[in-house]
Design a protein around this motif. Structure first.
Motif, PDB file in Angstrom:
ATOM      1  N   MET A   1       0.839  -1.186   0.000  1.00 42.68           N
ATOM      2  CA  MET A   1       0.000   0.000   0.000  1.00 42.68           C
ATOM      3  C   MET A   1       0.872   1.233   0.000  1.00 42.68           C
ATOM      4  O   MET A   1       1.808   1.349   0.764  1.00 42.68           O
ATOM      5  N   GLU A   3       1.981   5.134   0.568  1.00 46.65           N
ATOM      6  CA  GLU A   3       1.805   6.057   1.691  1.00 46.65           C
ATOM      7  C   GLU A   3       0.743   7.081   1.341  1.00 46.65           C
ATOM      8  O   GLU A   3       0.611   7.476   0.186  1.00 46.65           O
ATOM      9  N   TYR A 101      -6.718   0.432   7.280  1.00 42.78           N
ATOM     10  CA  TYR A 101      -5.343   0.876   7.038  1.00 42.78           C
ATOM     11  C   TYR A 101      -4.487   0.858   8.298  1.00 42.78           C
ATOM     12  O   TYR A 101      -3.350   1.321   8.277  1.00 42.78           O
ATOM     13  N   LEU A 104      -0.165  -0.306   9.467  1.00 43.52           N
ATOM     14  CA  LEU A 104       0.718  -0.117   8.318  1.00 43.52           C
ATOM     15  C   LEU A 104       1.648   1.084   8.481  1.00 43.52           C
ATOM     16  O   LEU A 104       2.324   1.474   7.538  1.00 43.52           O
ATOM     17  N   HIS A 106       0.609   4.179   9.173  1.00 44.53           N
ATOM     18  CA  HIS A 106      -0.014   5.438   8.773  1.00 44.53           C
ATOM     19  C   HIS A 106      -0.251   6.378   9.952  1.00 44.53           C
ATOM     20  O   HIS A 106      -0.235   7.601   9.776  1.00 44.53           O
TER      21      HIS A 106
END
Length: 172
Positions: A1, A3, A101, A104, A106
């Motif tokens: 995935m 950014e 999400y 990950l 984030h």
């Protein structure tokens, strides 16, 4: 995935506002401590969201992380304390990552983007509070936030379930 692409003070179109609301509901219902206790619906969040977004882009600032499809991945608000004596810092409010999400990195990226935004706004520090019992203070400590105090029983999650409010600060 990929950014997320971070946008400070995006135009609050109906589509973006709806996606922010959906993220808020999803994050809350996944156990996130973002102002409500689960379960919530969009209707439960709408009034608080409207007040939150009404203060953006001034005096508060909305920071949104968007995925490649321009869907909201994560977001927060840099809240101006509205008193000139405190104008050199901002409160970080409503920090959330959409559950799909999470895990990950984030959340850390969002907080680094908040620090960059704070510097661009000319502030010297970011303050935030976390709900005790969630373990999130460890996440923020790893990002350089220092705990500066706790208020016992400040947050009533449910009858008989009172939590500490933990205050944390990071200089910029």
């Amino acid at each position: 995935m990929a950014e997320p692409r971070f946008v400070l003070d995006p135009e609050l179109t109906p589509a973006l506002t709806g996606d922010l609301l959906d993220c808020w509901v999803e994050a809350t219902n996944a156990g996130g401590a973002v102002g409500f206790t689960p379960p919530v619906t969009r209707a439960d969040v709408e009034e608080t969201a409207a007040a939150t977004f009404a203060a953006c882009p001034e005096p508060d600032h909305l920071l949104v992380g968007l995925g490649p499809d321009d869907r909201v991945v994560c977001w927060l608000v840099l809240n101006h304390p509205r008193v000139s004596l405190y104008s050199h810092w901002r409160r970080v409010l409503r920090v959330m990552v959409r559950p799909a999400y999470q895990g990950l990195g984030h959340g850390a990226r969002l907080m680094r983007a908040a620090e960059d935004a704070g510097r661009k706004l000319g502030v010297e520090a970011l303050h935030l509070t976390v709900r005790g019992g969630t373990g999130t203070e460890g996440f923020y400590a790893r990002l350089g936030y220092a705990e500066v105090g706790r208020i016992p029983n400040a947050i009533r999650v449910a009858p008989g379930d009172d939590r500490e409010e933990i205050y944390m600060v990071r200089g910029l």
